[in-house]
Design an enzyme around this catalytic site. Structure first.
Site, mmCIF file in Angstrom:
data_model
loop_
_atom_site.group_PDB
_atom_site.id
_atom_site.type_symbol
_atom_site.label_atom_id
_atom_site.label_comp_id
_atom_site.label_asym_id
_atom_site.label_seq_id
_atom_site.Cartn_x
_atom_site.Cartn_y
_atom_site.Cartn_z
ATOM 1 N N ARG A 157 10.071 3.847 -13.756
ATOM 2 C CA ARG A 157 9.666 4.827 -14.780
ATOM 3 C C ARG A 157 10.290 4.466 -16.122
ATOM 4 O O ARG A 157 9.664 4.590 -17.171
ATOM 5 C CB ARG A 157 10.132 6.228 -14.384
ATOM 6 C CG ARG A 157 9.395 6.807 -13.216
ATOM 7 C CD ARG A 157 10.004 8.163 -12.855
ATOM 8 N NE ARG A 157 9.424 8.644 -11.625
ATOM 9 C CZ ARG A 157 10.110 9.141 -10.606
ATOM 10 N NH1 ARG A 157 11.426 9.239 -10.666
ATOM 11 N NH2 ARG A 157 9.502 9.548 -9.531
ATOM 12 N N PHE B 278 -2.021 9.411 -8.911
ATOM 13 C CA PHE B 278 -1.123 9.792 -7.810
ATOM 14 C C PHE B 278 0.207 10.291 -8.417
ATOM 15 O O PHE B 278 1.286 9.830 -8.064
ATOM 16 C CB PHE B 278 -0.844 8.615 -6.857
ATOM 17 C CG PHE B 278 -2.069 7.923 -6.339
ATOM 18 C CD1 PHE B 278 -2.760 8.443 -5.256
ATOM 19 C CD2 PHE B 278 -2.529 6.753 -6.928
ATOM 20 C CE1 PHE B 278 -3.899 7.800 -4.761
ATOM 21 C CE2 PHE B 278 -3.665 6.113 -6.445
ATOM 22 C CZ PHE B 278 -4.349 6.626 -5.363
ATOM 23 N N ASP C 294 -3.804 13.926 -9.362
ATOM 24 C CA ASP C 294 -3.368 13.958 -7.961
ATOM 25 C C ASP C 294 -4.370 14.814 -7.201
ATOM 26 O O ASP C 294 -4.885 15.799 -7.751
ATOM 27 C CB ASP C 294 -1.964 14.566 -7.856
ATOM 28 C CG ASP C 294 -1.280 14.222 -6.546
ATOM 29 O OD1 ASP C 294 -0.302 13.453 -6.557
ATOM 30 O OD2 ASP C 294 -1.730 14.732 -5.483
ATOM 31 N N SER C 295 -4.633 14.454 -5.954
ATOM 32 C CA SER C 295 -5.612 15.239 -5.199
ATOM 33 C C SER C 295 -5.044 16.606 -4.813
ATOM 34 O O SER C 295 -5.788 17.511 -4.470
ATOM 35 C CB SER C 295 -6.050 14.475 -3.948
ATOM 36 O OG SER C 295 -4.919 14.154 -3.184
ATOM 37 N N ALA D 74 -6.627 17.917 -10.783
ATOM 38 C CA ALA D 74 -6.574 17.832 -9.322
ATOM 39 C C ALA D 74 -7.873 17.179 -8.867
ATOM 40 O O ALA D 74 -8.921 17.814 -8.861
ATOM 41 C CB ALA D 74 -6.436 19.224 -8.716
ATOM 42 N N ASP E 62 0.251 4.637 -8.104
ATOM 43 C CA ASP E 62 1.378 4.725 -7.155
ATOM 44 C C ASP E 62 0.944 5.546 -5.942
ATOM 45 O O ASP E 62 1.392 6.677 -5.754
ATOM 46 C CB ASP E 62 2.590 5.361 -7.865
ATOM 47 C CG ASP E 62 3.809 5.417 -6.959
ATOM 48 O OD1 ASP E 62 3.886 4.619 -6.009
ATOM 49 O OD2 ASP E 62 4.691 6.276 -7.188
ATOM 50 N N CYS F 190 4.073 1.392 -1.419
ATOM 51 C CA CYS F 190 5.320 1.797 -0.760
ATOM 52 C C CYS F 190 5.179 1.670 0.758
ATOM 53 O O CYS F 190 5.960 2.243 1.503
ATOM 54 C CB CYS F 190 5.715 3.214 -1.166
ATOM 55 S SG CYS F 190 4.496 4.444 -0.737
HETATM 56 N N1 SAH Z 1 4.069 8.580 -8.385
HETATM 57 C C1 SAH Z 1 4.733 9.699 -7.760
HETATM 58 C C2 SAH Z 1 4.748 9.613 -6.255
HETATM 59 C C3 SAH Z 1 3.383 9.486 -5.625
HETATM 60 S S1 SAH Z 1 3.318 10.081 -3.976
HETATM 61 C C4 SAH Z 1 6.134 9.838 -8.321
HETATM 62 O O1 SAH Z 1 6.578 8.988 -9.103
HETATM 63 O O2 SAH Z 1 6.796 10.806 -7.980
HETATM 64 C C5 SAH Z 1 1.627 9.976 -3.651
HETATM 65 C C6 SAH Z 1 0.775 11.127 -4.193
HETATM 66 O O3 SAH Z 1 -0.586 10.755 -3.994
HETATM 67 C C7 SAH Z 1 0.950 12.454 -3.505
HETATM 68 O O4 SAH Z 1 1.332 13.434 -4.448
HETATM 69 C C8 SAH Z 1 -0.449 12.801 -2.937
HETATM 70 O O5 SAH Z 1 -0.803 14.164 -3.083
HETATM 71 C C9 SAH Z 1 -1.336 11.941 -3.762
HETATM 72 N N2 SAH Z 1 -2.614 11.520 -3.126
HETATM 73 C C10 SAH Z 1 -2.821 11.158 -1.845
HETATM 74 N N3 SAH Z 1 -4.101 10.775 -1.664
HETATM 75 C C11 SAH Z 1 -4.725 10.906 -2.861
HETATM 76 C C12 SAH Z 1 -6.050 10.634 -3.324
HETATM 77 N N4 SAH Z 1 -6.983 10.189 -2.511
HETATM 78 N N5 SAH Z 1 -6.324 10.872 -4.623
HETATM 79 C C13 SAH Z 1 -5.374 11.344 -5.469
HETATM 80 N N6 SAH Z 1 -4.106 11.607 -5.072
HETATM 81 C C14 SAH Z 1 -3.792 11.384 -3.796
#
Ligand code: SAH
Length: 392
Positions: A210, A226, A248-249, A275, A296, A336
């Site tokens: 970050r 994400f 984020d979903s 969302a 991510d 990850c």
């Molecule tokens: N980048 C974040 C961590 C990401 S964790 C940080 O720095 O804190 C992964 C995230 O992806 C979760 O919040 C989850 O809700 C989201 N996610 C999972 N599948 C998804 C999709 N198909 N589309 C959008 N978001 C999604």
């Protein structure tokens, strides 16, 4: 204590300090250990080699020590003290940064245990029944080692303990109980929802990445895909981004990112959160709408057998970003998944770049930060990898 006798030759990996014993390595057992019991491990010649927690499954012992020593209050204090000193050496325990991982399982010679520190609150997570049974002792050792710096210990193992252990509801405070949940990372504030959030409430492992993003954000139109709690979004705003869109979903994540942006940049109109599913958003967004994109995603492969599909998923996702990003744009892309190696991830991203036909340079190769150390004898502990790419 139950004694586990290994088959001949099966002590070799233990002599090289690998902290797992697989069930196939066991010749016979004196006694009947229950899941979570401390066991003593000896070679086929009866020589002591390790002490660890017994568990049912393919990894049958997770080693706590290779020295013939008691696993008592002093043991936990010594281990936590080494971990804490290392974090102090990393410069993580300061007023402008009080968010860090204190214990990273095998990386800190404590397999099955995670402790994240959020200001005065430690969030502790057990991934094995053995660590679960030791939670009180560990909590006491943590107070001894960190003193006044830890006033609350929240134990969160409801979703991480093996289901078969049937231990039921295991979330609650072992010390204190303050609802105060604002932690500081590199001078930025974050609400940490340890109760309902994913993992311990925050992805501590992206801190350094970050920071790097912040330096690339000035004047850019940023898409944080994400976003979860919006770590990358808040850093991009401090870095002088022209606008930041977080996606984020999960509606809950969108709520969290909005809260965290408000906490640091109240009333700032540059940020908006959506969302929506990542693939749908990437599909419908305008070409050249963004010149800095962060991808991510959650782990696409939780196990080796999901690897093939995971790699295809990374390619598909990155191909969309390459296709749409503004020329001269920068892509921060991560995986990850522990089951995906950095070479495999790079190959998946390479395939995506080739499909898009764009000219792409690798500017940085990213990984997990120092407070998520990799035990040199346990390379399986390496999981986070990322690339920063310049897209012509
Ligand atoms: N980048 C974040 C961590 C990401 S964790 C940080 O720095 O804190 C992964 C995230 O992806 C979760 O919040 C989850 O809700 C989201 N996610 C999972 N599948 C998804 C999709 N198909 N589309 C959008 N978001 C999604």
């Amino acid at each position: 204590m139950t004694t586990i006798h290994l088959r001949r030759g099966k002590e070799e990996s233990l002599r090289r300090f690998h902290p797992w014993i697989f069930s196939g390595a066991v010749h016979h057992i004196d006694g009947q250990p229950a899941e979570g019991d401390l066991v003593r491990v000896v070679t086929s010649e009866g020589q002591y080699i390790a002490t660890g927690h017994w568990q049912i499954g393919s990894i049958t012992v997770r080693v706590l020590t290779f020295d013939d020593e008691p696993v008592d209050a002093l043991f936990w204090q010594r281990r936590l003290s080494v971990a804490y000193q290392a974090r102090q050496a990393m410069g993580l325990c300061q007023q402008h940064n009080n968010t860090f991982r204190l214990v990273h399982g095998e990386g800190d010679n404590l397999p099955g245990l995670i402790i994240d520190i959020y200001g005065p609150t430690a969030v502790m997570q057990a991934h094995s029944v053995g660590m679960h049974m030791c939670r009180q002792e560990i909590a006491e050792a943590l107070q001894q080692v960190m003193g006044e710096r830890v006033r609350n210990i929240f134990y969160k193992s409801e979703t991480t303990l093996p289901f078969k252990a049937g231990l039921g509801q295991e979330n609650g405070f072992l010390l204190g109980g303050s609802p105060e949940n604002v932690a500081v990372e590199n001078g930025l504030k974050f609400h940490i929802d340890w109760l309902r959030g994913q993992k311990t409430g925050f992805f501590v492992d992206q801190r350094d990445n970050r920071s790097l993003l912040e330096h690339y954000s000035n004047g850019r139109r940023v898409l944080n895909m994400f976003c979860y709690t919006g770590g990358f979004s808040v850093y991009a705003m401090r870095g002088g981004a022209q606008l930041v869109h977080s996606v984020d979903s999960s509606a809950k994540a969108v709520e969290l990112v909005n809260q965290n942006v408000a906490l640091n940049f109240a009333g700032d109109q540059r940020h908006e959160a959506f969302a929506e599913d990542a693939f749908k958003y990437l599909e419908r967004m305008q070409p050249h709408q963004y010149d800095l994109i962060i991808l991510d995603p959650p782990a696409f492969a939780k196990h080796k057998d999901a690897l093939h599909n995971a790699l295809k998923g990374y390619t598909r996702l990155n191909a969309k970003a390459f296709e749409k990003i503004q020329p001269g744009g920068i892509l921060f892309t991560f995986s990850c998944s522990q089951a995906v190696s950095k070479e495999q991830f790079r190959m998946a991203v390479f395939t995506a770049a080739a499909q898009s036909g764009r000219r792409v340079r690798i500017l940085h190769q990213l990984h997990q930060p120092a407070d998520h150390p990799i035990n040199i004898y346990h390379p399986e502990g390496e999981y986070l990898k990322g690339l920063v790419l310049y897209v012509e």
